[in-house]
Design a protein around this motif. Structure first.
Motif, PDB file in Angstrom:
ATOM      1  N   LEU A 106      -5.400  -4.265   1.524  1.00  0.00           N
ATOM      2  CA  LEU A 106      -5.192  -4.001   0.098  1.00  0.00           C
ATOM      3  C   LEU A 106      -6.293  -4.568  -0.790  1.00  0.00           C
ATOM      4  O   LEU A 106      -6.421  -4.170  -1.949  1.00  0.00           O
ATOM      5  N   GLU A 152      -2.478   3.738  -2.850  1.00  0.00           N
ATOM      6  CA  GLU A 152      -3.076   2.925  -1.786  1.00  0.00           C
ATOM      7  C   GLU A 152      -2.065   1.936  -1.226  1.00  0.00           C
ATOM      8  O   GLU A 152      -2.001   1.708  -0.014  1.00  0.00           O
ATOM      9  N   VAL A 153      -1.274   1.337  -2.110  1.00  0.00           N
ATOM     10  CA  VAL A 153      -0.227   0.415  -1.659  1.00  0.00           C
ATOM     11  C   VAL A 153       0.752   1.144  -0.747  1.00  0.00           C
ATOM     12  O   VAL A 153       1.147   0.637   0.311  1.00  0.00           O
ATOM     13  N   GLY A 202      -6.379 -10.276  -2.382  1.00  0.00           N
ATOM     14  CA  GLY A 202      -5.885  -9.681  -1.146  1.00  0.00           C
ATOM     15  C   GLY A 202      -5.779 -10.665  -0.002  1.00  0.00           C
ATOM     16  O   GLY A 202      -4.769 -10.711   0.705  1.00  0.00           O
TER      17      GLY A 202
END
Length: 730
Positions: free
Chosen positions: A491, A511-512, A305
């Motif tokens: 992320l 989530e993305v 991330g």
């Protein structure tokens, strides 16, 4: 040749094989006796005994390797140091105080000055005193530049043993089903392997014979509690800071630093350091005695991330520069120094070079995501005495995407080396590849043959690589760097959870989607523009492939170009038809996200304004209460004084002979009333002023919050309008 450690499982298998052979001997002896050949096998019982004894010894060694338990004296002895604390346990404490005082005196010195002072101090100590100091404070001594390297090796071995004991005890409390079990076990296994010997193969300079021996591993840096925790649910331990040396560092003619990229930690360190063993070993499998390699995991590497964030490269670069300057006092004065950097480690190295790491002979960048936006050529480093090399293996998408700047493999003034046999992002150190051969030739000073080169383009290396690079460039132009960094941070937890097996693909995509919406991606990169770019790039790719296919069949350029153009048009039309519904769905998603954000803006603004109003009411209430109390005190006092005056006047009317006395009393009462007025009126005025200030300050906060909320709401309203128009008319 891969690195080889003494492995308990291998020893167990060998012991089992020896037992099997020993158990077969009585049967062989019986068959020989039946054939009247017993005299020919008379030595078999002795062989059986030897096999059994050897098998037991191998199992004993395997058990030691599984659970190393080594005293500080053993760690010191492993590197030729005497048991310095045995005679005088207090000696180490006195030496520790002296060393810390020295470091305090050198706190403003350069890394090299500090290391030289440490080296000079240790030169005054006997081997027993050095050993005593290492045993007293292994964490300090093991990570301190200027300390003789064998003393550092011994000190870090003690720290490793201590950490292994603690973490193995923690592992024993976990169940295999626990989230932290897998990575903790990998970490404990790695720590155990640090304590186990490795197998070294070399040409004995005295006999010229190929010789194999077991030797302890050499750790120049070890701090298990350094850095961030990559995934606290997967393991509660920090990533760690480690550097392993292969070879005789203080006497080597050629020294190499290896700098790793993302996701390197203590638990997977053996995978990284393997490349160091490959580099120091020649093509015949023998370790060269004139070289030493330092596999340096001396910075807190990013995870997936935060790999888009250059922050850790800046701190890592400063640490690498300081390490180079400090360790220089332990190297031969004329020793060559090379750096081999991979992936994000190339960005770290770039920052180190820009921070003053200039005393380097050769620098090799492999699989680089870029060296920073300010480095677009070798000349930008302003290091004319250093040679720069670059490698980019076919299929290395990290280099193709250029996440941190221009790929050094495309610099016009760099020497680009062939990577024959390597592909992707992680095969540069694989044996029997042109990449490893070229690294050895650089490191060995030309031994092993001439360097081999390449000038392949993105299209030569990987279908779609050029289009992927252009796509990333398009996105970089739309999304500010700070937003990219924030998105990566948001992320990271989800990505960690996915790779640890705690989150499936579906939840990861959700989530993305949430993060994309949070950072207004469909406003920054409107769906029709995004898919328009994708269609264009797909058309370019179709053209290239059709053109090349036609050329491969012998078609002239005109025919091949026509075939390519036809493929391009067909591809763009097909993609337009298939992507149009996706674009519309994303536009609906964009509208919904903008409406949600509009509501969030209004709710947040209302909450903020309400908070300011509440604060103003509270403050005005306090100010009003104070004004009321002061006014009440004043008026009450004046009323009482007025009553007393009336009484005195009445008394004078009834008893005129007391007029003089009563006049004096009235004068005193008037003086008291005046004092009350002078005392309370300023308080009342101050309270009124505080109330005014409260009204002005909080009123200003309310006005500012209202203005900010209104501005954000108007902007978001415009986004909603644009997205609706785009959906209807686009």
């Amino acid at each position: 040749m891969a690195m080889v450690f003494a492995d308990p499982e291998t020893l167990d298998r060998l012991a089992k094989s020896l037992d099997s052979k020993a158990n077969a001997i009585p049967q062989l002896k019986a068959r020989a006796s039946a054939l009247d050949a017993g005299g020919h096998v008379a030595g078999l019982p002795a062989i059986a005994t030897w096999l059994g004894d050897t098998a037991r010894d191998l199992r004993r060694r395997a058990n030691i390797l599984r659970s190393p338990s080594e005293s500080p004296f053993d760690s010191l002895a492993a590197f030729g140091l005497p048991p310095g604390v045995a005679g005088d346990p207090g000696a180490g404490m006195k030496l520790q105080a002296d060393l810390k005082a020295l470091l305090e005196a050198q706190k403003n010195g350069t890394p090299q000055q500090r290391a030289q002072a440490v080296k000079d101090y240790f030169a005054t100590l006997s081997p027993a005193q050095q050993a005593a100091l290492a045993a007293t404070d292994p964490l300090l001594v093991g990570n301190l530049d200027g300390v003789p390297v064998n003393v550092r090796f011994a000190a870090n071995r003690m720290s490793i043993q201590k950490e292994y004991t603690a973490e193995a005890a923690y592992l024993a409390t976990l169940k295999p089903s626990d989230a932290a079990y897998k990575r903790t076990k990998e970490r404990v296994d790695t720590l155990r392997s640090f304590m186990n010997p490795r197998v070294k193969t070399f040409l004995d300079p005295k006999t010229g014979q190929r010789t194999t021996v077991e030797v302890p591993r050499q750790f120049l840096v070890f701090d298990a509690q350094f850095g961030s925790t990559a995934d606290a649910k997967a393991s509660p331990f920090p990533d760690g800071r480690i550097a392993e040396v292969v070879g005789d560092l203080e006497n080597a003619d050629n020294v190499a630093f290896r700098v790793p990229g993302i996701t390197n930690r203590l638990d997977n360190f053996n995978g990284f350091t393997k490349g160091g063993y490959q580099l120091v070993t020649d093509t015949k499998g023998n370790e060269r005695s004139d070289t030493a390699v330092v596999s340096w995991l001396g910075y807190d590497t990013p995870e997936l991330g935060d790999s888009v964030d250059p922050a850790k490269a800046f701190t890592g670069g400063a640490a690498l520069n300081a390490f180079r300057q400090g360790i220089s006092v332990n190297l031969k004065p004329n020793a060559g120094l090379d750096i081999f950097a991979h992936s994000y480690g190339t960005l770290v190295t770039s920052k180190a070079l820009q921070a003053g790491l200039t005393n380097v002979d050769n620098v090799t960048f492999m699989g680089s995501p870029g060296l920073g936006p300010n480095i677009n050529s070798v000349a930008d480093f302003k290091m004319p005495n250093t040679k720069f090399f670059a490698m980019r293996a076919p299929g290395d998408w990290v280099s193709y995407t250029q996440g941190h700047g221009k790929d050094p493999a495309d610099f016009k003034d760099i020497t680009r080396l062939d990577t024959k046999g390597a592909s992707g992002h992680s095969q540069y150190y694989d044996s029997e590849t042109g990449a490893l051969d070229n690294m050895r030739r650089i490191f060995y000073g030309g031994d092993g043959g001439p360097l081999t080169y390449t000038k392949t383009s993105l299209d030569d290396e990987q279908v779609g690589a050029a289009e992927a690079r252009e796509m990333v460039g398009f996105l970089h132009g739309k999304i500010p760097p700070d937003v990219v960094v924030k998105m990566g941070g948001d992320l990271d937890a989800a990505v960690q959870a996915h790779f640890a097996g705690r989150m499936g693909v579906k939840d990861l995509l959700v989530e993305v989607h949430t993060v994309l919406g949070k950072h207004n991606m469909w406003d920054r990169v409107p769906p029709d523009e995004l898919f328009g770019k994708i269609n264009d790039l797909a058309g370019n790719l179709a053209y290239k492939q059709a053109y090349q296919a036609a050329k491969d069949k012998g078609a002239p350029d005109l025919v091949a170009a026509a075939a390519g153009k036809a493929a391009e048009i067909a591809s763009e039309h097909l993609l337009y038809v298939t992507t149009w519904p996706v674009v519309k769905l994303l536009e609906v998603d964009r509208i919904a996200n903008n409406v949600k954000q509009f509501g969030d803006i209004v709710d947040q603004g209302a909450e903020e304004i309400g908070g300011h109003v509440k604060e103003m009411g509270t403050e005005l209430g306090k100010d009003g209460a104070q004004i009321y109390n002061d006014t009440k005190d004043l008026t009450g006092g004046l009323f009482k004084d007025g009553g007393n005056v009336v009484l005195e006047l009445g008394d004078t009317f009834v008893r005129p002979w007391r007029a003089g006395e009563n006049a004096g009393d009235i004068w005193k009462i008037a003086d008291g009333a005046q004092d009350k007025i002078f005392d309370k009126v300023p308080d009342i005025a101050g309270g009124l002023n505080d109330a005014k200030n409260t009204f002005v300050d909080k009123g200003g906060d309310i006005a500012r919050s209202a203005a900010e909320t209104g501005g954000k709401a108007v902007d978001k309203g415009k986004d909603i309008g644009k997205s609706v128009v785009k959906f209807v008319l686009g």
